[in-house]
Design an enzyme around this catalytic site. Structure first.
Site, PDB file in Angstrom:
ATOM      1  N   CYS A  95       0.797  -1.102   0.018  1.00  0.00           N
ATOM      2  CA  CYS A  95      -0.147   0.219  -0.012  1.00  0.00           C
ATOM      3  C   CYS A  95       0.878   1.210   0.109  1.00  0.00           C
ATOM      4  O   CYS A  95       1.698   1.598  -1.023  1.00  0.00           O
ATOM      5  CB  CYS A  95      -0.962  -0.064   1.106  1.00  0.00           C
ATOM      6  SG  CYS A  95      -2.575   1.336   0.724  1.00  0.00           S
ATOM      7  N   HIS A 205      -3.957  -4.870   0.347  1.00  0.00           N
ATOM      8  CA  HIS A 205      -3.489  -5.376   1.663  1.00  0.00           C
ATOM      9  C   HIS A 205      -3.484  -6.880   1.829  1.00  0.00           C
ATOM     10  O   HIS A 205      -4.460  -7.317   2.743  1.00  0.00           O
ATOM     11  CB  HIS A 205      -4.491  -4.591   2.770  1.00  0.00           C
ATOM     12  CG  HIS A 205      -3.957  -3.183   2.839  1.00  0.00           C
ATOM     13  ND1 HIS A 205      -3.296  -2.607   3.685  1.00  0.00           N
ATOM     14  CD2 HIS A 205      -4.698  -1.974   2.388  1.00  0.00           C
ATOM     15  CE1 HIS A 205      -3.078  -1.380   3.494  1.00  0.00           C
ATOM     16  NE2 HIS A 205      -3.974  -0.873   2.644  1.00  0.00           N
ATOM     17  N   GLU A 207      -1.876  -8.442   3.937  1.00  0.00           N
ATOM     18  CA  GLU A 207      -1.737  -8.927   5.416  1.00  0.00           C
ATOM     19  C   GLU A 207      -2.823  -9.169   6.043  1.00  0.00           C
ATOM     20  O   GLU A 207      -2.959  -9.593   7.059  1.00  0.00           O
ATOM     21  CB  GLU A 207      -0.837  -7.674   6.061  1.00  0.00           C
ATOM     22  CG  GLU A 207      -1.622  -6.646   6.360  1.00  0.00           C
ATOM     23  CD  GLU A 207      -1.803  -5.614   5.108  1.00  0.00           C
ATOM     24  OE1 GLU A 207      -1.526  -5.967   4.220  1.00  0.00           O
ATOM     25  OE2 GLU A 207      -2.365  -4.401   5.361  1.00  0.00           O
TER      26      GLU A 207
END
Ligand code: MN
Length: 238
Positions: A95, A205, A207
């Site tokens: 990001c 994203h 994660e």
């Protein structure tokens, strides 16, 4: 175990878990440290999300929608990129991280997608409180890229769906990099530097999915590259 430096940000927990979950130790690094201390004995660098890179860093005047990061964070993270690349450290940038990576290496950014990219789709979706893995839009992944290899189990032809929480994106690509994923509206969603051991930036994203594993291969490959470094294996020709 390889040691990964993770740049400090306000929503650290998913980054920390995503890295620890694939077998690495985590060191959180921030502007209170020197770049040298931050990267001492480190095997890989993960750049995290957050506010915008100051447009002055890539020589543009400022759009009204730009929201600055904490004082010193731009300089610190650009310093991390320079030092990591000089050492050929595996680097994974998420990001804001892909934006820092592109600027540090000589590229520029779209400062505000809604007002500067006519016809762009929505890229700023809130995090639903009980559905952290909601997928927002499709990306088209470049064939024969490292990213295509890592996402092979998720790709339908060359497409897969990702989440999206950004209002900026890569504009002029840094020299030596390749765009390896775009959204259907043309917004850059991933870049790689094929000359480096492991240098991948993604605009979404991954994660957030550490519990369910949708993008686990990205973290596995990153930590594997960092592990090879720890073991002293020369992966430059792998
Ligand atoms: Mn997006």
């Amino acid at each position: 175990m390889p040691l990964i430096a993770v740049s400090g940000c306000r929503k650290l927990e998913d980054y920390r878990q995503a890295v620890a979950n694939v077998g690495a130790d985590v060191r959180i690094v921030d502007v209170s440290m020197s770049v040298g201390d931050a990267l001492e004995d480190v095997d890989g660098l993960l750049l995290t999300g957050g506010e915008d890179v100051a447009p002055e860093k890539y020589g543009e005047s400022r759009h009204a929608a730009v929201a600055d990061a904490a004082p010193g964070r731009d300089e610190f993270e650009i310093g991390l990129v320079d030092a990591a690349r000089a050492r050929n450290l595996p680097l994974f940038a998420i990001c804001r991280g892909i934006q820092v990576l592109n600027v540090a290496c000589g590229g520029t950014l779209v400062q505000d997608i809604p007002s500067q990219v006519p016809g762009a789709a929505a890229h700023r979706f809130p995090v639903p409180p009980h559905e952290p893995f909601m997928l927002a839009h499709e990306i088209w992944v470049e064939k024969d890229s490292r990213l295509a290899d890592l996402l092979r189990d998720r790709l339908d032809q060359d497409a897969c769906r990702v989440n999206s929480r950004h209002h900026q994106a890569v504009k002029a690509l840094a020299p030596g990099f390749c765009v390896t994923a775009t959204a259907p509206d043309g917004i850059v969603e991933a870049i790689e530097d094929p000359a480096m051991r492991f240098c991948l930036g993604v605009q979404w994203h991954p994660e957030n999915f550490w519990r369910t594993g949708e993008f686990r291969p990205l973290f596995e490959a990153f930590v594997e590259a960092a592990s090879a470094r720890t073991r002293g294996v020369d992966t430059s020709r792998m």
